[in-house]
Write a protein that holds these residues in place. Structure first.
Motif, mmCIF file in Angstrom:
data_model
loop_
_atom_site.group_PDB
_atom_site.id
_atom_site.type_symbol
_atom_site.label_atom_id
_atom_site.label_comp_id
_atom_site.label_asym_id
_atom_site.label_seq_id
_atom_site.Cartn_x
_atom_site.Cartn_y
_atom_site.Cartn_z
ATOM 1 N N VAL A 58 58.753 15.097 52.113
ATOM 2 C CA VAL A 58 57.300 14.943 52.004
ATOM 3 C C VAL A 58 56.806 13.704 52.738
ATOM 4 C CG1 VAL A 58 57.195 16.219 49.833
ATOM 5 C CG2 VAL A 58 57.404 13.723 49.787
ATOM 6 N N THR A 59 57.682 12.730 52.970
ATOM 7 C CA THR A 59 57.275 11.529 53.712
ATOM 8 C C THR A 59 57.574 11.635 55.203
ATOM 9 O OG1 THR A 59 59.399 10.453 53.181
ATOM 10 C CG2 THR A 59 57.513 9.989 51.736
ATOM 11 N N THR A 72 79.733 6.843 50.084
ATOM 12 C CA THR A 72 79.102 7.670 51.102
ATOM 13 C C THR A 72 77.595 7.662 50.829
ATOM 14 O OG1 THR A 72 79.202 9.835 52.213
ATOM 15 C CG2 THR A 72 79.248 9.857 49.814
ATOM 16 N N PRO A 73 76.749 7.889 51.840
ATOM 17 C CA PRO A 73 75.315 7.966 51.564
ATOM 18 C C PRO A 73 75.003 8.980 50.464
ATOM 19 C CG PRO A 73 75.664 7.816 53.911
ATOM 20 C CD PRO A 73 77.028 7.973 53.287
ATOM 21 N N TYR A 74 74.099 8.596 49.590
ATOM 22 C CA TYR A 74 73.739 9.451 48.457
ATOM 23 C C TYR A 74 72.749 10.528 48.890
ATOM 24 C CZ TYR A 74 71.493 11.037 44.203
ATOM 25 O OH TYR A 74 70.973 11.818 43.201
ATOM 26 N N HIS A 75 73.004 11.756 48.447
ATOM 27 C CA HIS A 75 72.064 12.856 48.652
ATOM 28 C C HIS A 75 71.855 13.569 47.322
ATOM 29 C CE1 HIS A 75 73.636 12.204 52.740
ATOM 30 N NE2 HIS A 75 72.398 12.433 53.082
ATOM 31 N N GLY A 76 70.631 13.684 46.934
ATOM 32 C CA GLY A 76 70.272 14.385 45.704
ATOM 33 C C GLY A 76 68.926 15.056 45.879
ATOM 34 N N TYR A 77 68.588 15.949 44.965
ATOM 35 C CA TYR A 77 67.384 16.762 45.106
ATOM 36 C C TYR A 77 66.126 15.904 45.232
ATOM 37 C CZ TYR A 77 63.684 20.105 44.052
ATOM 38 O OH TYR A 77 62.554 20.851 44.102
ATOM 39 N N VAL A 78 65.981 14.922 44.345
ATOM 40 C CA VAL A 78 64.760 14.105 44.356
ATOM 41 C C VAL A 78 64.656 13.334 45.672
ATOM 42 C CG1 VAL A 78 63.579 12.147 43.281
ATOM 43 C CG2 VAL A 78 64.631 13.914 41.855
#
Length: 208
Positions: free
Chosen positions: A146-147, A133-139
């Protein structure tokens, strides 16, 4: 008002897409590690992944999109790829397998617990689940913010698109909840903190 549960995922052709190109090398390494022989492809889409894996493994697959399955059957007529749902009683129809593979499916589902129970029931004792599955993490989420790319990533106007956004923690909780043991998570595409996808590798316990 359309029934959003029945919106089809559209395919332009029966070739692998960009996510398959990223995922397949890792999937093949994992399949070799766990000594797979018989694979159930849950969410086989256009059949391109099942076709490539069938060169080495026995593969059966289902997908909820009639147009995708029709395309797969035209392109790969020797494979057993049928219309079916992640919510159906799949083990009653297809039996059990040493490996269940599901690539980029769980993020589309309203009832991921039914999907996870199906995976557990499809696996033989000691069998392996490989789920991406697409990865989601804090960073990664901070970088997207921010982009200015949050809308691109969480695109709300994609009919039949992503409705669940999984982290390693939450996907691990889902799989453990149905009785699977987590072996590890691999991240693919880019450096790990910004990975495009993650792959959960989990095992059904052997019956003592």
């Amino acid at each position: 008002m359309p029934d959003v549960r029945n919106i089809e995922y559209e395919y332009d052709n029966a070739e692998k897409n960009n996510s398959h190109t990223i995922l397949l090398p890792a999937v093949k390494r994992i399949l070799a590690e766990v000594n797979s022989k018989r694979i159930f492809d849950l969410g086989c889409g256009n059949g391109s992944v099942a076709s490539e894996l069938s060169e080495k493994y026995s593969v059966v697959g289902i997908d909820a999109s009639p147009s995708a399955v029709a395309m797969a059957n035209r392109a790969y007529p020797k494979l057993k790829l049928e219309i079916g749902s992640a919510y159906d009683d799949l083990s009653a129809k297809y039996g059990m397998f040493d490996t269940v593979l599901s690539l980029e499916v769980v993020e589309h589902l309203y009832d991921p617990r039914a999907f996870a129970r199906n995976i557990f029931n499809l696996l033989e004792p000691g069998g392996t689940a490989i789920i991406s599955t697409p990865y989601h993490g804090y960073v990664k989420n901070v970088v997207l913010s921010v982009t200015g790319k949050m809308d691109n990533h969480f695109w709300a106007l994609w009919d039949g698109g992503h409705i669940k956004f999984w982290s390693i923690k939450t996907l691990g909780m889902l799989l453990e909840e149905v009785g699977l043991d987590i072996i590890r998570f691999d991240r693919v595409g880019r450096v790990p903190p910004l990975a495009k996808s993650m792959i959960a590798i989990a095992r059904k316990p052997n019956i003592s």
